[in-house]
Design an enzyme around this catalytic site. Structure first.
Site, PDB file in Angstrom:
ATOM      1  N   LYS A 239      38.141  66.395  38.112  1.00 33.65           N
ATOM      2  CA  LYS A 239      38.649  66.658  36.755  1.00 33.65           C
ATOM      3  C   LYS A 239      38.827  68.163  36.537  1.00 33.65           C
ATOM      4  O   LYS A 239      39.783  68.597  35.893  1.00 33.65           O
ATOM      5  CB  LYS A 239      37.683  66.058  35.724  1.00 33.65           C
ATOM      6  CG  LYS A 239      37.702  64.525  35.744  1.00 33.65           C
ATOM      7  CD  LYS A 239      36.512  63.935  35.022  1.00 33.65           C
ATOM      8  CE  LYS A 239      36.569  62.420  34.980  1.00 33.65           C
ATOM      9  NZ  LYS A 239      35.301  61.793  34.585  1.00 33.65           N
TER      10      LYS A 239
ATOM     11  N   GLY B  40      41.163  48.031  33.786  1.00 32.53           N
ATOM     12  CA  GLY B  40      42.357  47.173  33.803  1.00 32.53           C
ATOM     13  C   GLY B  40      42.267  46.022  32.815  1.00 32.53           C
ATOM     14  O   GLY B  40      43.238  45.721  32.108  1.00 32.53           O
ATOM     15  N   THR B  41      41.111  45.365  32.732  1.00 26.74           N
ATOM     16  CA  THR B  41      41.005  44.216  31.823  1.00 26.74           C
ATOM     17  C   THR B  41      41.139  44.669  30.368  1.00 26.74           C
ATOM     18  O   THR B  41      41.717  43.966  29.541  1.00 26.74           O
ATOM     19  CB  THR B  41      39.673  43.446  32.009  1.00 26.74           C
ATOM     20  OG1 THR B  41      38.610  44.385  31.987  1.00 26.74           O
ATOM     21  CG2 THR B  41      39.630  42.678  33.292  1.00 26.74           C
TER      22      THR B  41
HETATM   23  N1  LIG Z   1      35.414  53.155  34.317  1.00 27.72           N
HETATM   24  C1  LIG Z   1      35.673  54.254  33.663  1.00 27.72           C
HETATM   25  O1  LIG Z   1      34.965  54.617  32.691  1.00 27.72           O
HETATM   26  C2  LIG Z   1      36.821  55.111  34.017  1.00 27.72           C
HETATM   27  C3  LIG Z   1      37.561  54.890  35.162  1.00 27.72           C
HETATM   28  N2  LIG Z   1      38.609  55.705  35.470  1.00 27.72           N
HETATM   29  C4  LIG Z   1      39.385  55.450  36.670  1.00 27.72           C
HETATM   30  O2  LIG Z   1      40.079  54.222  36.509  1.00 27.72           O
HETATM   31  C5  LIG Z   1      40.238  53.581  37.767  1.00 27.72           C
HETATM   32  C6  LIG Z   1      39.649  52.179  37.695  1.00 27.72           C
HETATM   33  O3  LIG Z   1      38.305  52.269  37.330  1.00 27.72           O
HETATM   34  P1  LIG Z   1      37.441  50.960  37.003  1.00 27.72           P
HETATM   35  O4  LIG Z   1      38.252  50.003  36.235  1.00 27.72           O
HETATM   36  O5  LIG Z   1      36.183  51.461  36.428  1.00 27.72           O
HETATM   37  O6  LIG Z   1      37.173  50.415  38.463  1.00 27.72           O
HETATM   38  P2  LIG Z   1      36.775  48.927  38.902  1.00 27.72           P
HETATM   39  O7  LIG Z   1      36.163  49.046  40.238  1.00 27.72           O
HETATM   40  O8  LIG Z   1      36.029  48.238  37.814  1.00 27.72           O
HETATM   41  O9  LIG Z   1      38.194  48.218  39.006  1.00 27.72           O
HETATM   42  C7  LIG Z   1      39.115  48.453  40.038  1.00 27.72           C
HETATM   43  C8  LIG Z   1      39.908  47.178  40.234  1.00 27.72           C
HETATM   44  O10 LIG Z   1      40.940  47.426  41.148  1.00 27.72           O
HETATM   45  C9  LIG Z   1      40.907  46.431  42.153  1.00 27.72           C
HETATM   46  N3  LIG Z   1      41.362  46.983  43.423  1.00 27.72           N
HETATM   47  C10 LIG Z   1      40.822  48.013  44.094  1.00 27.72           C
HETATM   48  N4  LIG Z   1      41.499  48.205  45.236  1.00 27.72           N
HETATM   49  C11 LIG Z   1      42.477  47.272  45.269  1.00 27.72           C
HETATM   50  C12 LIG Z   1      43.491  46.933  46.190  1.00 27.72           C
HETATM   51  N5  LIG Z   1      43.616  47.607  47.314  1.00 27.72           N
HETATM   52  N6  LIG Z   1      44.326  45.917  45.906  1.00 27.72           N
HETATM   53  C13 LIG Z   1      44.201  45.226  44.764  1.00 27.72           C
HETATM   54  N7  LIG Z   1      43.251  45.502  43.827  1.00 27.72           N
HETATM   55  C14 LIG Z   1      42.400  46.497  44.097  1.00 27.72           C
HETATM   56  C15 LIG Z   1      39.443  46.025  42.255  1.00 27.72           C
HETATM   57  O11 LIG Z   1      39.298  44.761  42.813  1.00 27.72           O
HETATM   58  C16 LIG Z   1      39.032  46.073  40.789  1.00 27.72           C
HETATM   59  O12 LIG Z   1      39.373  44.886  40.124  1.00 27.72           O
HETATM   60  C17 LIG Z   1      39.582  54.500  38.785  1.00 27.72           C
HETATM   61  O13 LIG Z   1      40.550  55.356  39.317  1.00 27.72           O
HETATM   62  C18 LIG Z   1      38.585  55.295  37.941  1.00 27.72           C
HETATM   63  O14 LIG Z   1      38.294  56.548  38.512  1.00 27.72           O
HETATM   64  C19 LIG Z   1      38.982  56.739  34.672  1.00 27.72           C
HETATM   65  C20 LIG Z   1      38.302  57.014  33.530  1.00 27.72           C
HETATM   66  C21 LIG Z   1      37.157  56.238  33.131  1.00 27.72           C
HETATM   67  N1  LIG Z   2      32.870  57.708  36.376  1.00 27.31           N
HETATM   68  C1  LIG Z   2      33.532  58.470  35.368  1.00 27.31           C
HETATM   69  C2  LIG Z   2      34.451  57.597  34.599  1.00 27.31           C
HETATM   70  C3  LIG Z   2      35.368  58.357  33.758  1.00 27.31           C
HETATM   71  O1  LIG Z   2      36.117  59.214  34.197  1.00 27.31           O
HETATM   72  C4  LIG Z   2      32.511  59.056  34.435  1.00 27.31           C
HETATM   73  O2  LIG Z   2      31.350  58.655  34.481  1.00 27.31           O
HETATM   74  O3  LIG Z   2      32.879  59.951  33.655  1.00 27.31           O
END
Ligand SMILES: NC(=O)C1=CN([C@@H]2O[C@H](COP(=O)(O)OP(=O)(O)OC[C@H]3O[C@@H](n4cnc5c(N)ncnc54)[C@H](O)[C@@H]3O)[C@@H](O)[C@H]2O)C=CC1
Ligand SMILES: N[C@@H](CC=O)C(=O)O
Ligand code: NA
Length: 451
Positions: free
Chosen positions: A219, A31-32
């Site tokens: 996936k 998100g950031t």
């Molecule tokens: N990190 C990665 O490399 C990748 C992540 N994704 C997907 O992207 C999504 C986000 O992943 P990340 O950013 O890594 O996770 P993260 O855990 O770093 O961020 C998730 C954010 O959502 C917020 N959040 C969670 N539940 C919430 C709620 N009920 N209300 C309000 N805010 C809430 C959390 O506080 C956190 O800030 C996931 O679905 C993940 O599977 C997909 C591809 C790659």
């Molecule tokens: N946790 C996942 C994030 C991307 O989809 C991974 O490691 O590939």
């Protein structure tokens, strides 16, 4: 002599363009980075779209946490429901099943198009999301959900929609590839490598999803559904993770000129009475010379075989904040263009409804490792059991673990690779080994792929 450093041309001002209201759910690793890209490239994106992306709010759990300059505190809200009801576009990067599902459904009901990176949700309940997108005439896009930055969903869903995909095979989880790569190249410990993948933002909030193969299976279910125009449920994907891959397995693979990778494979299986599909995730030994063997760190790589296109290869960063945000922004631009110019993206295509073939009916080559009594006739006994189930041995490696001493028996370690055999035959052989005194333990069972 002073030199003039060339400056990039200033982006044209976009303030006169109409605005699209964008709600962002979640401000973690991904998100950031999404918010950074929107802030830094806002003018250019606006001109590509024909409208400005105006972020109206960012839903987070903790509004007091500082999230850096691109996530202004004034935009933070703990009322995601109110946010999505007033949005034109919703970007879901919070992860998990609920409240993500309810919020996306609510967003679509109120006319917003949605972009999500949430493979777990798509694999578990893509059906209700597709249905809502259809009913409300909005876009549902998810390029980031499979293989991070790599354009893969769009090629499968759109570019290859006129072809017939036979097989998709590759590495689609960055965390496990990072761990296996570290264990192979630097003999790193599993736990240390996982901790470092978490620090780098590759792992899921609960990394069990990565190491147990669930993320790769989600996936695979998405890819199989798109590739075969069927709804392939998560439960239809056979899933094994990497937690039981040991340093000994990696060393044994090395001796055989092979590397262990977590593979996702989805394919059509032609049969006498038609065809079924197979979707599976497991760690496998592949030849060192195979292109997937050199995929390092959190990179992903995927091969697609299609009837007319032939073989295609996709490679790039499969995880991490910025690469994933790139895929999300691609979807955002596309959905925003639909808003500006009219129309919607592709709908779900699931006319084929192909059945899944159970794993035990498939044929694979195997590597098994056993701890056995070291006495004459043991090898013949093991080979006899395997051949009794129609499994033929390709190579055997034997090592003495300890010789016979007072009060203890001599033990040896045997590593066997086999030619392709029915999964059910291997299961039956392993059951037989478990019930004999000759075999003290079955230490590993891995498939061999890519020959
Ligand atoms: N990190 C990665 O490399 C990748 C992540 N994704 C997907 O992207 C999504 C986000 O992943 P990340 O950013 O890594 O996770 P993260 O855990 O770093 O961020 C998730 C954010 O959502 C917020 N959040 C969670 N539940 C919430 C709620 N009920 N209300 C309000 N805010 C809430 C959390 O506080 C956190 O800030 C996931 O679905 C993940 O599977 C997909 C591809 C790659
Ligand atoms: N946790 C996942 C994030 C991307 O989809 C991974 O490691 O590939
Ligand atoms: Na992708």
């Amino acid at each position: 002599m002073s030199q003039t450093v060339p400056q990039p041309p200033a982006s044209p001002d976009s303030s006169s363009l109409p605005a699209l209201r964008v709600a962002v759910l979640g401000a973690g690793t991904v998100g950031t980075e999404v918010l950074r890209l929107i802030a830094q490239q806002g003018d250019e994106l606006a001109h590509r779209i024909g409208a400005r992306l105006e972020v109206t709010g960012v839903a987070v759990r903790d509004r007091t946490k500082d999230r850096g300059e691109h996530v202004p505190a004034a935009l933070l809200t703990d009322d995601p429901s109110a946010l999505v009801r007033e949005a034109d576009l919703v970007i879901e990067v919070m992860g998990g099943i609920e409240p993500a599902r309810a919020l996306l459904l609510e967003a679509m009901e109120h006319g917003a198009s949605v972009v999500t990176a949430n493979k777990a949700l798509l694999a578990q309940d893509g059906a209700s999301l597709y249905e809502a997108a259809d009913v409300h005439g909005v876009d549902l896009s998810f390029e980031a959900a499979v293989a991070g930055a790599i354009p893969l969903v769009r090629p499968v869903r759109e570019s290859l929609a006129g072809d017939r995909i036979q097989r998709v095979m590759g590495i689609v989880n960055g965390t496990t590839n990072y761990i296996l790569d570290a264990m192979t190249r630097t003999s790193a410990d599993f736990g240390d490598a996982l901790a470092s993948a978490q620090e780098l933002g590759y792992a899921e909030a609960d990394p069990t999803a990565d190491v147990e193969g669930h993320d790769a299976a989600a996936k695979a279910s998405i890819l199989a559904s798109l590739a075969f125009h069927s709804r392939v449920r998560l439960a239809d994907v056979h899933c094994e993770g990497i937690t039981s891959v040991s340093a000994q397995d990696i060393a044994a693979a090395g001796r055989m000129g092979r590397t262990i990778k977590l593979l996702s494979i989805v394919e059509r299986v032609e049969e006498e009475n038609g065809e079924r599909i197979s979707a599976r995730v497991y760690p496998a030994l592949i030849p060192d010379s195979h292109p997937l063997a050199s995929v390092s760190e959190a990179y992903n790589a995927v091969f697609i075989e299609a009837e007319a296109a032939g073989s295609l290869m996709f490679y790039g960063q499969g995880a991490g904040g910025a690469p994933t945000a790139s895929a999300i922004l691609g979807d955002v631009v596309s959905a925003a263009r639909s808003r500006v110019h009219g129309g919607v993206g592709p709908r779900e295509s699931r006319y084929a409804e192909l059945e899944s073939i159970p794993l035990e009916e498939l044929r694979s080559a195997f590597y098994i490792s056993l701890t056995v009594q070291d006495r004459p006739g043991v090898l013949a006994e093991i080979a006899g059991t395997l051949s009794g189930y129609g499994i033929s041995i390709s190579t055997i490696h034997q090592e003495l673990l300890h010789s016979r001493e007072e009060g203890s028996q001599a033990l040896a370690h045997i590593g066997i690779s086999t030619h392709r055999a029915l999964e059910s035959a291997m299961t039956a052989s392993l059951d037989m080994f478990s019930s004999t005194a000759t075999v003290l333990s079955i230490d590993s069972v891995l498939r061999i792929e890519g020959d």
